[in-house]
Design a protein around this motif. Structure first.
Motif, PDB file in Angstrom:
ATOM      1  N   SER A 161       0.829  -1.201   0.000  1.00 36.13           N
ATOM      2  CA  SER A 161       0.000   0.000   0.000  1.00 36.13           C
ATOM      3  C   SER A 161       0.866   1.254   0.000  1.00 36.13           C
ATOM      4  O   SER A 161       0.556   2.250  -0.676  1.00 36.13           O
ATOM      5  N   ALA A 162       1.971   1.218   0.735  1.00 33.94           N
ATOM      6  CA  ALA A 162       2.874   2.372   0.809  1.00 33.94           C
ATOM      7  C   ALA A 162       3.520   2.660  -0.538  1.00 33.94           C
ATOM      8  O   ALA A 162       3.623   3.820  -0.947  1.00 33.94           O
ATOM      9  N   ILE A 163       3.943   1.609  -1.243  1.00 37.10           N
ATOM     10  CA  ILE A 163       4.605   1.864  -2.528  1.00 37.10           C
ATOM     11  C   ILE A 163       3.594   2.326  -3.568  1.00 37.10           C
ATOM     12  O   ILE A 163       3.898   3.135  -4.448  1.00 37.10           O
ATOM     13  N   THR A 196      12.181   7.282 -12.794  1.00 38.94           N
ATOM     14  CA  THR A 196      12.638   6.802 -11.485  1.00 38.94           C
ATOM     15  C   THR A 196      11.498   6.777 -10.461  1.00 38.94           C
ATOM     16  O   THR A 196      11.766   6.744  -9.266  1.00 38.94           O
ATOM     17  N   CYS A 197      10.255   6.796 -10.921  1.00 39.98           N
ATOM     18  CA  CYS A 197       9.137   6.724  -9.985  1.00 39.98           C
ATOM     19  C   CYS A 197       9.128   5.357  -9.313  1.00 39.98           C
ATOM     20  O   CYS A 197       9.723   4.399  -9.812  1.00 39.98           O
ATOM     21  N   PRO A 198       8.483   5.209  -8.153  1.00 41.96           N
ATOM     22  CA  PRO A 198       8.554   3.964  -7.379  1.00 41.96           C
ATOM     23  C   PRO A 198       8.201   2.700  -8.157  1.00 41.96           C
ATOM     24  O   PRO A 198       8.872   1.674  -8.009  1.00 41.96           O
ATOM     25  N   GLU A 199       7.161   2.746  -9.006  1.00 37.85           N
ATOM     26  CA  GLU A 199       6.801   1.538  -9.749  1.00 37.85           C
ATOM     27  C   GLU A 199       7.918   1.116 -10.696  1.00 37.85           C
ATOM     28  O   GLU A 199       8.236  -0.072 -10.804  1.00 37.85           O
ATOM     29  N   VAL A 200       8.538   2.077 -11.377  1.00 36.01           N
ATOM     30  CA  VAL A 200       9.612   1.762 -12.314  1.00 36.01           C
ATOM     31  C   VAL A 200      10.795   1.154 -11.570  1.00 36.01           C
ATOM     32  O   VAL A 200      11.385   0.160 -12.009  1.00 36.01           O
ATOM     33  N   ALA A 237      10.733 -11.513  -2.164  1.00 38.29           N
ATOM     34  CA  ALA A 237      11.535 -10.453  -2.773  1.00 38.29           C
ATOM     35  C   ALA A 237      10.743  -9.155  -2.851  1.00 38.29           C
ATOM     36  O   ALA A 237      11.273  -8.073  -2.544  1.00 38.29           O
ATOM     37  N   LEU A 238       9.472  -9.247  -3.240  1.00 39.25           N
ATOM     38  CA  LEU A 238       8.633  -8.056  -3.320  1.00 39.25           C
ATOM     39  C   LEU A 238       8.497  -7.390  -1.954  1.00 39.25           C
ATOM     40  O   LEU A 238       8.504  -6.158  -1.842  1.00 39.25           O
ATOM     41  N   TYR A 239       8.383  -8.187  -0.913  1.00 37.65           N
ATOM     42  CA  TYR A 239       8.245  -7.682   0.454  1.00 37.65           C
ATOM     43  C   TYR A 239       9.448  -6.816   0.840  1.00 37.65           C
ATOM     44  O   TYR A 239       9.298  -5.702   1.362  1.00 37.65           O
ATOM     45  N   VAL A 240      10.642  -7.306   0.562  1.00 42.82           N
ATOM     46  CA  VAL A 240      11.855  -6.563   0.912  1.00 42.82           C
ATOM     47  C   VAL A 240      12.004  -5.326   0.029  1.00 42.82           C
ATOM     48  O   VAL A 240      12.319  -4.230   0.512  1.00 42.82           O
ATOM     49  N   ILE A 241      11.761  -5.485  -1.270  1.00 39.55           N
ATOM     50  CA  ILE A 241      11.911  -4.365  -2.203  1.00 39.55           C
ATOM     51  C   ILE A 241      10.950  -3.235  -1.858  1.00 39.55           C
ATOM     52  O   ILE A 241      11.329  -2.055  -1.840  1.00 39.55           O
ATOM     53  N   LEU A 246      12.167   0.615  -0.781  1.00 35.56           N
ATOM     54  CA  LEU A 246      11.874   1.777  -1.615  1.00 35.56           C
ATOM     55  C   LEU A 246      11.026   2.818  -0.891  1.00 35.56           C
ATOM     56  O   LEU A 246      11.021   3.987  -1.288  1.00 35.56           O
ATOM     57  N   CYS A 247      10.305   2.403   0.147  1.00 39.47           N
ATOM     58  CA  CYS A 247       9.384   3.322   0.815  1.00 39.47           C
ATOM     59  C   CYS A 247       9.944   3.959   2.078  1.00 39.47           C
ATOM     60  O   CYS A 247       9.447   4.998   2.516  1.00 39.47           O
TER      61      CYS A 247
END
Length: 262
Positions: A123-125, A158-162, A214-218, A222-223
């Protein structure tokens, strides 16, 4: 660059006598990897750092609940980041509320309790990406030049999704992820998300255990606010041996303040 010009990073660890006064260490790299046998105290060291420096340290526990709902509950970035870091809508003086509460001893299980903050991490990202995109949209709308400003293009790239997609694909080259309909959406790496191809992908809740880990850590890396020290407990969790080596530089939050991998 001269070796003497390299940046210095400082961190503190308890001494061998468990003295209240910790020992100061210095390094020229921003990631520190601690290796030890099972039961040697790696997790307790991470918990000590989190407890000693609650405002500077975010510990990513190995005992993490990696289930993800089909639809993410969206909220403002501040609420989501507080839920991710403190387990509450507002900031706290420590991270104990993230962990299970042991009623028999009337305290939170900060060492052996599981953490359920995957949904607020995503949710944060999403919230951070939405904020970035709104800023870019306003700049594009208000521009008076025939071509977009170079800085605006850089922001879009360089936005968070990218950044999330690039980091994820560096670990799993066969898979791409996107923010789609209030969640993370996964597709074959050779395809790009569009209304025509959306049916060929799948919801983030159906990612494999390794992909979700991996998604959890990334997402957290990033946030988190700049210069946070990130303690990653067992970053290799659920990852196949063939991807651990290329994945490690990214899962220890490369480019941030000192990170501990325990």
């Amino acid at each position: 660059m001269c070796l003497n010009d390299l940046p210095k990073y400082h961190y503190y660890l308890p001494n061998q006598d468990v003295d209240p006064e910790e020992e100061r260490h210095e390094t020229e790299v921003n990631s520190v990897v601690l290796i030890g046998a099972n039961g040697s105290g790696k997790t307790r060291l991470g918990e000590w750092l989190e407890r000693k420096y609650p405002q500077e340290v975010q510990r990513i526990s190995s005992l993490r609940n990696l289930s993800l709902p089909r639809e993410i509950k969206l909220s403002s970035f501040n609420v989501a980041i507080n839920q991710m870091m403190y387990g509450r809508d507002t900031a706290r003086s420590d991270h104990s509320s993230l962990y299970e509460f042991e009623r028999s001893v009337l305290r939170h299980k900060t060492v052996t309790g599981s953490v359920s903050n995957f949904e607020p991490s995503v949710s944060a990202i999403i919230a951070k990406d939405n904020d970035a995109n709104r800023l870019i949209s306003r700049e594009v709308t208000n521009t008076v030049n025939s071509a977009l400003e170079h800085t605006t293009v850089n922001k879009a790239q360089t936005c968070p999704e990218v950044r999330m997609r690039a980091l994820f694909s560096s670990v799993f080259p066969h898979r791409s992820i996107f923010i789609h309909e209030n969640t993370v959406y996964a597709m074959d790496s050779e395809k790009t998300l569009s209304p025509e191809t959306a049916a060929e992908g799948y919801n983030g809740c159906d990612l494999s255990d390794g992909e979700r880990a991996a998604l959890y850590v990334i997402a957290q890396a990033l946030c988190l606010p700049p210069n946070m020290i990130i303690v990653v407990d067992e970053p290799e969790l659920h990852l196949h041996r063939s991807v651990i080596k290329p994945a490690l530089p990214f899962l220890v939050c490369k480019g941030r303040a000192p990170s501990f991998v325990v």
